[in-house]
Design an enzyme around this catalytic site. Structure first.
Site, PDB file in Angstrom:
ATOM      1  N   GLY A   7       0.892  -1.231  -0.087  1.00 20.97           N
ATOM      2  CA  GLY A   7      -0.038  -0.046   0.067  1.00 20.97           C
ATOM      3  C   GLY A   7       0.836   1.314  -0.154  1.00 20.97           C
TER       4      GLY A   7
ATOM      5  N   TYR B  65      -7.326 -17.414   5.711  1.00 21.38           N
ATOM      6  CA  TYR B  65      -6.816 -16.296   4.834  1.00 21.38           C
ATOM      7  C   TYR B  65      -6.933 -16.480   3.394  1.00 21.38           C
ATOM      8  CZ  TYR B  65      -3.236 -13.561   2.359  1.00 21.38           C
ATOM      9  OH  TYR B  65      -2.656 -12.472   1.507  1.00 21.38           O
TER      10      TYR B  65
END
Length: 301
Positions: free
Chosen positions: A27, A171
């Site tokens: 990010g 996950y």
């Protein structure tokens, strides 16, 4: 290594980009490159102190806003505040994610934490921002998948993994759900004639704090890959290229999926990657969509 690089990102002047989980890892690099090419970047982060430090490092036209994807109240508050100040949003990069070890944990809304954060939080966020995105010129949503989605399965009878829970398997399931969401979003956007494009990307094996844990559920081979660490992974700058390409390359089509083209899609130059059969199954997409609308209370398209 030849191929697509961040230098090929076109001018982003005049565009407003929202990047979730923008204070570290993929990010942070995504936000940095978008700002470097002229975008106004909204750093959407749980920790605004870390976000402020990231904004200082990035420079350019950035702002920091608090967003906890594990809380639907936080998602709604974030979206309301953002749209009130930015009625036109050009790009949403659904980058943030969690990988946990240990016992099962739940979000503020009672969802299994991987699914609640990685997929349901982004599902709600995208729906709440879609109106502002539809007002933009060439708007785009990019959802971050993982190669672990290929070994996962959505069990709608136990979507929250209340039975036989393993964190790393949860996950993988959350990343499959994210991938199904991105593809189903594309179907619905096309059907309604929306200008918004839904694309997807995955980083392969990249040196972030998430990748080794994401591979542990693959048994001994996965644990061996995780332990190889620096030898098996690529730098975060390279791992970020698939989502940057999905976010910025002119002419990207809805439903395109970008990732590394090297051995087992773990590293290498950016190519159009392969999706699992379940990820592209329209029946799975329709069922997950209706389930997500019911769970989040966010309906769109």
């Amino acid at each position: 290594m030849s191929g697509w690089t961040a230098d090929r990102i076109p001018d982003q002047q005049g565009r407003t980009a929202v990047v979730t989980g923008a204070n570290s890892g993929l990010g942070l690099v995504t936000a940095t490159e978008l700002a470097r090419h002229g975008a106004r970047v909204v750093l959407s982060v749980r920790d605004t102190g870390a976000g402020a430090e990231a904004a200082r490092r990035i420079g350019g036209d950035t702002e920091v806003r608090e967003l906890d994807l594990a809380s639907l109240d936080s998602v709604r508050a974030f979206a309301t505040g953002l749209v009130s100040e930015h009625p036109v949003i050009d790009l949403l990069v659904n980058n943030a994610g969690v990988v946990l070890l240990g016992p099962r944990r739940t979000s503020a809304d009672g969802f299994e934490l991987h699914l609640g954060t990685n997929m349901l939080g982004h599902f709600a966020l995208t729906g709440l921002l879609l109106g502002a995105m539809a007002a933009a010129r060439e708007p785009r949503v990019v959802s971050l998948s993982s190669i672990t989605h290929k070994g996962a399965h959505l069990d709608f009878d136990d979507l929250m993994y209340e039975h036989d829970y393993r964190a790393s398997r949860a996950y993988g399931r959350s990343k499959l759900a994210t991938t199904v969401f991105g593809i189903e979003l594309d179907r619905r956007l096309r059907a309604t004639g929306s200008p918004v494009v839904s694309a997807l990307a995955h980083p392969g094996l990249t040196r972030t704090n998430l990748t080794p844990r994401a591979w542990e559920h693959r048994g001994r081979p996965g644990r061996m890959v995780a332990r190889l660490g620096l030898l098996a992974t690529q730098p975060v700058e390279q791992g970020t290229l698939p989502q940057l390409r999905a976010a910025t390359e002119p002419g990207v089509r809805g439903g395109q999926f970008f990732g590394p083209g090297g051995l087992f899609e773990t590293r290498g130059r950016v190519v159009e990657a392969r999706l699992s059969r379940e990820a592209t199954d329209p029946a799975v997409g329709k069922r997950l969509w209706s389930t997500a609308e019911e769970l989040t209370g966010v309906s769109y398209l």
